[in-house]
Write a protein that holds these residues in place. Structure first.
Motif, PDB file in Angstrom:
ATOM      1  N   PRO A 152       0.811  -1.238   0.000  1.00  0.00           N
ATOM      2  CA  PRO A 152       0.000   0.000   0.000  1.00  0.00           C
ATOM      3  C   PRO A 152       0.836   1.277   0.000  1.00  0.00           C
ATOM      4  O   PRO A 152       0.432   2.282  -0.600  1.00  0.00           O
ATOM      5  CB  PRO A 152      -0.840  -0.097   1.271  1.00  0.00           C
ATOM      6  N   ALA A 153       2.000   1.239   0.612  1.00  0.00           N
ATOM      7  CA  ALA A 153       2.824   2.456   0.679  1.00  0.00           C
ATOM      8  C   ALA A 153       3.213   2.939  -0.710  1.00  0.00           C
ATOM      9  O   ALA A 153       3.328   4.147  -0.947  1.00  0.00           O
ATOM     10  CB  ALA A 153       4.076   2.185   1.510  1.00  0.00           C
ATOM     11  N   THR A 154       3.382   2.004  -1.655  1.00  0.00           N
ATOM     12  CA  THR A 154       3.823   2.395  -2.995  1.00  0.00           C
ATOM     13  C   THR A 154       2.751   3.207  -3.722  1.00  0.00           C
ATOM     14  O   THR A 154       3.060   3.955  -4.647  1.00  0.00           O
ATOM     15  CB  THR A 154       4.194   1.171  -3.859  1.00  0.00           C
ATOM     16  N   LEU A 155       1.496   3.061  -3.325  1.00  0.00           N
ATOM     17  CA  LEU A 155       0.424   3.821  -3.968  1.00  0.00           C
ATOM     18  C   LEU A 155       0.527   5.302  -3.628  1.00  0.00           C
ATOM     19  O   LEU A 155       0.184   6.159  -4.426  1.00  0.00           O
ATOM     20  CB  LEU A 155      -0.952   3.297  -3.538  1.00  0.00           C
ATOM     21  N   ARG A 156       1.000   5.573  -2.429  1.00  0.00           N
ATOM     22  CA  ARG A 156       1.105   6.976  -2.001  1.00  0.00           C
ATOM     23  C   ARG A 156       2.258   7.691  -2.692  1.00  0.00           C
ATOM     24  O   ARG A 156       2.157   8.871  -3.006  1.00  0.00           O
ATOM     25  CB  ARG A 156       1.299   7.043  -0.474  1.00  0.00           C
ATOM     26  N   ASP A 157       3.354   6.964  -2.940  1.00  0.00           N
ATOM     27  CA  ASP A 157       4.556   7.619  -3.480  1.00  0.00           C
ATOM     28  C   ASP A 157       4.632   7.582  -5.008  1.00  0.00           C
ATOM     29  O   ASP A 157       5.575   8.122  -5.574  1.00  0.00           O
ATOM     30  CB  ASP A 157       5.826   6.936  -2.943  1.00  0.00           C
ATOM     31  N   ALA A 158       3.683   6.922  -5.647  1.00  0.00           N
ATOM     32  CA  ALA A 158       3.807   6.727  -7.096  1.00  0.00           C
ATOM     33  C   ALA A 158       3.823   8.067  -7.834  1.00  0.00           C
ATOM     34  O   ALA A 158       2.881   8.852  -7.749  1.00  0.00           O
ATOM     35  CB  ALA A 158       2.664   5.861  -7.606  1.00  0.00           C
ATOM     36  N   ALA A 159       4.893   8.310  -8.566  1.00  0.00           N
ATOM     37  CA  ALA A 159       5.038   9.571  -9.302  1.00  0.00           C
ATOM     38  C   ALA A 159       4.188   9.542 -10.565  1.00  0.00           C
ATOM     39  O   ALA A 159       3.998   8.479 -11.153  1.00  0.00           O
ATOM     40  CB  ALA A 159       6.504   9.756  -9.685  1.00  0.00           C
ATOM     41  N   PRO A 160       3.658  10.714 -11.002  1.00  0.00           N
ATOM     42  CA  PRO A 160       2.852  10.732 -12.227  1.00  0.00           C
ATOM     43  C   PRO A 160       3.689  10.332 -13.443  1.00  0.00           C
ATOM     44  O   PRO A 160       4.849  10.739 -13.552  1.00  0.00           O
ATOM     45  CB  PRO A 160       2.396  12.184 -12.345  1.00  0.00           C
ATOM     46  N   ALA A 161       3.104   9.560 -14.327  1.00  0.00           N
ATOM     47  CA  ALA A 161       3.812   9.101 -15.523  1.00  0.00           C
ATOM     48  C   ALA A 161       3.059   9.536 -16.769  1.00  0.00           C
ATOM     49  O   ALA A 161       1.850   9.728 -16.733  1.00  0.00           O
ATOM     50  CB  ALA A 161       3.926   7.587 -15.507  1.00  0.00           C
TER      51      ALA A 161
END
Lengths: 153, 244
Positions: free
Chosen positions: A18-27
């Motif tokens: 779940p933590a990766t959803l918060r940090d995902a940079a816009p692509a």
């Protein structure tokens, strides 16, 4: 387990980090009207992005010698797009959670997020009839169906 | 020759014009059409139209090499009475078609017209000069690292062109747009060095393929669905995911 097409599907659990959803940079994403028989990084920024032209009737580019016309598509409101990757086996830390995890468990993580992407059509702008446009209407219909939202109720 | 219009953006089609001399608006003209760049695997294909007042045709013939003539398009207000077109295809068919399209003009379509009619020779020179200049100063739209501009003549049998193509092939994108992807030389390299691409509009047989070789050894299940999806999902290309 039997899948829809009768093939045997290996049963495994998929965990999301779940933590990766918060940090995902816009692509910046492009959806091309073709399949490329490989899954690996490609020099999009060097070959594709600089060749995009914004003409009077939308975007234009060429890929492998064919002319593509494109338009921006927004992810429906209330939804977010993520680029997900499956973690390689062996990266999984077998620590305290060991008892809860099985060998067949998989872990997914988001590497990027998006709220729009460019949809490309062969020679013509995909337009409102595009399959993808239709597909994006499914989440709202699915939500209405699962709410049991018939107009009379 | 002013190619600035092309140099500004060479990714699409480009039409270059030079001003129409006053005499060509007043007097009957003879017009020639020829092309350059059908053979090469690199760079654009250029068509040139050249016209000359009938009264000055002798001057053009005397020039032998008609340097510095104009590159033009047909829809400008000139007065052509005769048109000569060079072709490698079927001259009679093209001539008939053009004659129908332009009934008031005497149209001649011939193979090797560039050697027979001075106005076509002139058009041929215009096309060749424009193409050579465009190829020589090619502005690559891609941001390529270690770009080697020693690409030779662009003809498929030129060893420099061949080795340049091999060097600049990318497994996903193929070549820079300077390359004509459909030419056999380019295709042969792509087939060997680049990943296969299946287009949305290719025929279903091409897309399905014969199935994996292992399907002959292992039971992979039938390739057809026992129960088709509802039209709503089919039309939207949606399927339920059983694996990730």
């Amino acid at each position: 387990m039997e899948g829809r097409d009768g093939a045997t599907v290996e049963k495994h659990r998929v965990h999301l980090r779940p933590a990766t959803l918060r940090d995902a940079a816009p692509a910046t994403l492009h959806l091309l009207p073709c399949e490329i028989s490989v899954n690996r990084p490609a020099p999009v920024e060097r070959f594709f992005t600089p060749a995009i032209r914004r003409g009077p009737d939308g975007l234009e580019v060429s890929f492998r010698g064919r002319r593509l016309r494109g338009e921006d598509v927004m992810v429906p409101s209330g939804l977010v797009g993520y680029v997900m990757t499956m973690e390689e086996k062996g990266e999984v830390l077998m620590g305290k959670q060991e008892a809860l995890e099985r060998d067949s468990d998989c872990f997914m993580e988001a590497t990027a997020s998006f709220n729009r992407f460019t949809l490309w059509g062969l020679e013509a702008i995909p337009g409102s009839d595009a399959k993808m446009r239709g597909a994006l209407t499914w989440p709202s219909l699915a939500a209405a169906v699962s709410r049991g939202g018939l107009p009379s109720s | 020759m002013d190619l600035s219009e092309l140099e500004k953006d060479n990714t699409g089609r480009c039409r270059l014009k030079s001003p129409v001399p006053a005499v060509c608006r007043k007097e009957p003209c003879v017009l020639g059409v020829d092309e350059a760049g059908r053979g090469p695997v690199l760079g654009p294909m250029v068509y040139a139209i050249c016209y000359c007042p009938l009264s000055r045709l002798a001057d053009l013939e005397a020039l032998k090499v008609a340097g510095g003539v104009v590159v033009k398009v047909l829809d400008t207000p000139t007065w052509p009475t005769m048109v000569f077109v060079d072709t490698v295809g079927l001259p009679d068919t093209y001539q008939e078609r053009l004659q129908q399209r332009f009934p008031g003009i005497e149209v001649t379509v011939k193979a090797k017209a560039d050697a027979l009619f001075p106005v076509v020779s002139a058009a041929s020179i215009c096309a060749k000069v424009a193409r050579d200049q465009a190829v020589k100063n090619w502005q690559f739209v891609e941001e390529l690292q270690d770009l080697d501009v020693d690409y030779g003549s662009g003809y498929p049998n030129d060893p420099k062109t061949k080795s340049w193509l091999k060097k600049h092939v990318d497994p996903v994108f193929g070549f820079p747009q300077f390359v004509r992807f459909s030419w056999r030389t380019a295709q042969a390299i792509l087939e060997k060095e680049a990943e296969a691409v299946t287009w949305e509009d290719s025929s279903p047989e091409e897309q399905e393929g014969p199935g994996r070789i292992t399907s002959y050894f292992f039971q992979e299940g039938p390739r057809t669905r026992p129960r088709p999806l509802h039209r709503y999902f089919q039309e939207r290309g949606l399927e339920s995911a059983t694996t990730l």
